[in-house]
Design a protein around this motif. Structure first.
Motif, short mmCIF file in Angstrom:
data_model
loop_
_atom_site.label_atom_id
_atom_site.label_comp_id
_atom_site.label_asym_id
_atom_site.label_seq_id
_atom_site.Cartn_x
_atom_site.Cartn_y
_atom_site.Cartn_z
N SER A 70 -6.69 -40.94 -63.60
CA SER A 70 -5.99 -40.89 -62.57
C SER A 70 -5.74 -42.44 -62.02
CB SER A 70 -5.79 -39.22 -61.91
OG SER A 70 -7.64 -39.57 -61.68
N SER A 106 -10.79 -45.13 -50.93
CA SER A 106 -10.79 -46.94 -50.21
C SER A 106 -11.95 -47.50 -50.47
CB SER A 106 -9.99 -46.80 -50.05
OG SER A 106 -10.16 -47.02 -48.04
N LYS A 157 -7.20 -40.42 -55.16
CA LYS A 157 -6.58 -41.24 -54.82
C LYS A 157 -6.48 -42.25 -53.30
CE LYS A 157 -2.49 -39.75 -58.16
NZ LYS A 157 -1.37 -38.86 -58.03
N ASN A 158 -7.23 -41.20 -52.68
CA ASN A 158 -7.27 -41.57 -50.82
C ASN A 158 -7.77 -42.71 -50.79
OD1 ASN A 158 -4.44 -40.62 -49.69
ND2 ASN A 158 -5.57 -39.17 -51.03
N GLU A 190 -9.57 -27.20 -57.92
CA GLU A 190 -10.06 -27.89 -57.38
C GLU A 190 -9.25 -30.00 -57.90
OE1 GLU A 190 -14.18 -26.24 -58.96
OE2 GLU A 190 -12.74 -26.69 -60.09
N LYS A 191 -8.80 -29.82 -59.14
CA LYS A 191 -8.22 -30.54 -59.94
C LYS A 191 -7.53 -31.67 -59.13
CE LYS A 191 -4.75 -31.56 -63.52
NZ LYS A 191 -4.56 -31.11 -64.10
N ASP A 192 -6.56 -30.94 -58.07
CA ASP A 192 -5.74 -30.88 -56.74
C ASP A 192 -6.70 -31.80 -55.96
OD1 ASP A 192 -4.12 -30.43 -58.35
OD2 ASP A 192 -3.17 -28.75 -57.18
N LEU A 193 -7.61 -31.34 -55.61
CA LEU A 193 -8.56 -31.84 -54.31
C LEU A 193 -9.42 -32.59 -55.53
CD1 LEU A 193 -10.81 -31.88 -51.51
CD2 LEU A 193 -12.07 -30.04 -52.92
N ILE A 220 -8.51 -34.98 -57.78
CA ILE A 220 -7.19 -36.25 -57.96
C ILE A 220 -6.75 -37.11 -56.87
CG2 ILE A 220 -4.84 -36.66 -58.35
CD1 ILE A 220 -4.66 -34.82 -60.91
N TYR A 221 -6.90 -35.70 -55.37
CA TYR A 221 -6.18 -36.55 -53.71
C TYR A 221 -7.76 -37.40 -53.17
CZ TYR A 221 -6.06 -36.37 -48.77
OH TYR A 221 -5.83 -36.86 -47.71
N MET A 222 -8.76 -37.05 -53.91
CA MET A 222 -10.37 -37.79 -53.19
C MET A 222 -10.42 -39.78 -53.79
SD MET A 222 -13.17 -35.36 -52.32
CE MET A 222 -13.95 -35.16 -54.14
N ARG A 282 -6.88 -44.83 -58.87
CA ARG A 282 -7.74 -44.66 -57.98
C ARG A 282 -7.47 -45.26 -56.52
NH1 ARG A 282 -12.36 -45.38 -62.42
NH2 ARG A 282 -10.95 -43.39 -63.39
#
Length: 61
Positions: free
Chosen positions: A49, A23, A20-21, A11-14, A16-18, A51
């Motif tokens: 983190s 826009s 960071k990506n 969940e944390k990885d998802l 952070i991915y959202m 964004r």
């Protein structure tokens, strides 16, 4: 919006991915029914983190 966030690594990885990506993300809302200190620390980590969206507002509910 991520609901019932428990802070497990996937969940944390998802999340952070959202952040960071995505826009064009205006608001990121994380909802968790857990009130444990370690999970609050994980939510703080997400809040700080990087964004992709400079206008993204981060909310904890």
């Amino acid at each position: 919006m991520i609901s019932a966030y428990s802070g497990v690594p996937g969940e944390k990885d998802l999340a952070i991915y959202m952040l960071k990506n995505a826009s064009h993300l205006n608001t990121a809302t994380i909802w968790s029914d857990e009130c444990d200190i370690p999970e609050l620390e994980m939510l703080k980590e997400l809040a700080f983190s990087s964004r992709a969206s400079t206008t993204c507002e981060f909310l904890f509910d």
